[in-house]
Design a protein around this motif. Structure first.
Motif: not given
Length: 364
Positions: A146-157, A189-193, A227-234
């Motif tokens: 589930v978490g991996k799909l979320q990380g991959e989803g944010l990366s895709k978007c 596991s998706v975001l850390d790298p 941090e006003p520059r936030i550009g993505g939210v997991l």
């Protein structure tokens, strides 16, 4: 560990109220384990952290138990640990021979499971594993996936938006919920790298106590201020995601910052259709409820439960026989699949301004 509660006048009053909120059925046969008539108790956690517990899990479980012809009692602790234990005491006293719980935290869950075990009641952890607990079985989705799909989803978007070195904020689930830990393992596991390579910038990262959406809004507002520059939210589920979206909307940035979610709630799917939420994770709750009901009914009738895997309890050090199901990532182009599966209806989803968005998304 909290001990079982004594039924004082106050707790009897509470018990009466809780019992009125339950859902039970008569029927079945008398071939349960230990000669008991099959009867299954289910304790749901709340209706605040996610709408799913009352809108999906309860009716699906009830329908499955009715179809199996067994007695059952489904109650909701509404986030109250004392009520959770009181309900468990009442169910055990009423003669359930299987107890299914979604714990509020592992401490309370363990106390309830240990008491049930001592009384010869079979136990199932539903959706959340009770760390250090004694449940005989566990039924859930593969929560690291589930978490991996979320990380991959944010990366895709973020990729679709051609974001360059975005600052990513993480709104994690409750620190007392083992699922939240597993989700985080998956998306990190998706975001850390990507943080390590400099592709993304690691931004504010905070857990939300009890998955409380109001607290999530306050926490995210503080994140955005710092941090006003936030550009993505997991965001770990749709409720937390919607809290972040509300803050972004107030700052006229909704739709500009990808936000993830989980549970495929009506609100989450509407946010996706509107372009305010990047994705969600659909966990076919009917499959989870049906798998749990099959297992519980078998145990209630003195039979062995069927599983397809196991999980390791990192705190108790034991291996728990499990039924593990597969989650699905949902984006705007496959929201219709959730409707076609019957998890939400077109009438629920396509109200008001969402009617045109539904038509555009091919929802019939």
């Amino acid at each position: 560990m909290r001990k079982g509660l004594l039924l004082t006048t106050a707790s009897v009053a509470l018990l009466t109220t809780l019992t009125a909120c339950g859902n039970s059925s008569s029927g079945g046969d008398s071939s349960g384990s230990g000669g008991k008539k099959p009867k299954i108790g289910v304790i749901l956690p709340d209706s605040k952290s996610s709408a799913r517990w009352e809108t999906a899990d309860r009716p699906y479980l009830a329908k499955a138990f009715k179809a199996a012809g067994v007695d059952y009692d489904i109650q909701n602790a509404q986030g109250d640990k004392q009520a959770f234990q009181t309900i468990a005491d009442q169910m055990i006293s009423s003669g359930v021979n299987v107890l299914v719980i979604v714990n509020l935290d592992s401490g309370t869950g363990k106390a309830v499971l240990d008491k049930a075990k001592a009384q010869g009641v079979a136990t199932i952890d539903y959706d959340r594993l009770t760390l250090g607990g004694s449940a005989q079985y566990y039924v859930s989705f593969d929560n690291t996936v589930v978490g991996k799909l979320q990380g991959e989803g944010l990366s895709k978007c973020l990729s679709d938006m051609k974001a360059k070195k975005p600052v990513v904020a993480e709104l994690n689930g409750s620190p007392t919920d083992n699922n939240a830990t597993l989700f985080a393992q998956g998306y990190n596991s998706v975001l850390d790298p990507k943080y390590s390579s400099g592709e993304y910038v690691k931004g504010p990262n905070q857990s939300v106590p009890d998955w409380d959406n109001a607290q999530a809004g306050t926490i995210f507002e503080q994140m955005l201020t710092s941090e006003p520059r936030i550009g993505g939210v997991l965001a770990a589920n749709d409720g937390l995601g919607n809290a972040a979206i509300a803050v972004l909307r107030k700052n006229h940035r909704n739709g500009q910052v990808p936000v993830t979610g989980q549970d495929a709630t009506v609100q989450g799917l509407q946010n996706i259709l509107a372009g305010d939420q990047c994705m969600t994770v659909y966990k076919a709750v009917k499959k989870e409820a049906d798998a749990t009901a099959r297992l519980a009914v078998a145990l209630a009738k003195g039979k062995k439960g069927q599983t397809n895997g196991s999980v390791k309890d990192p705190q108790g050090g034991r291996t728990v026989p499990s039924v593990l199901l597969t989650p699905v990532a949902v984006y705007k182009d496959n929201v219709k699949d959730v409707v076609n599966d019957g998890y939400v209806t077109k009438a629920q989803l396509c109200t008001g301004r969402y009617a045109a968005l539904c038509a555009k998304a091919g929802i019939q």
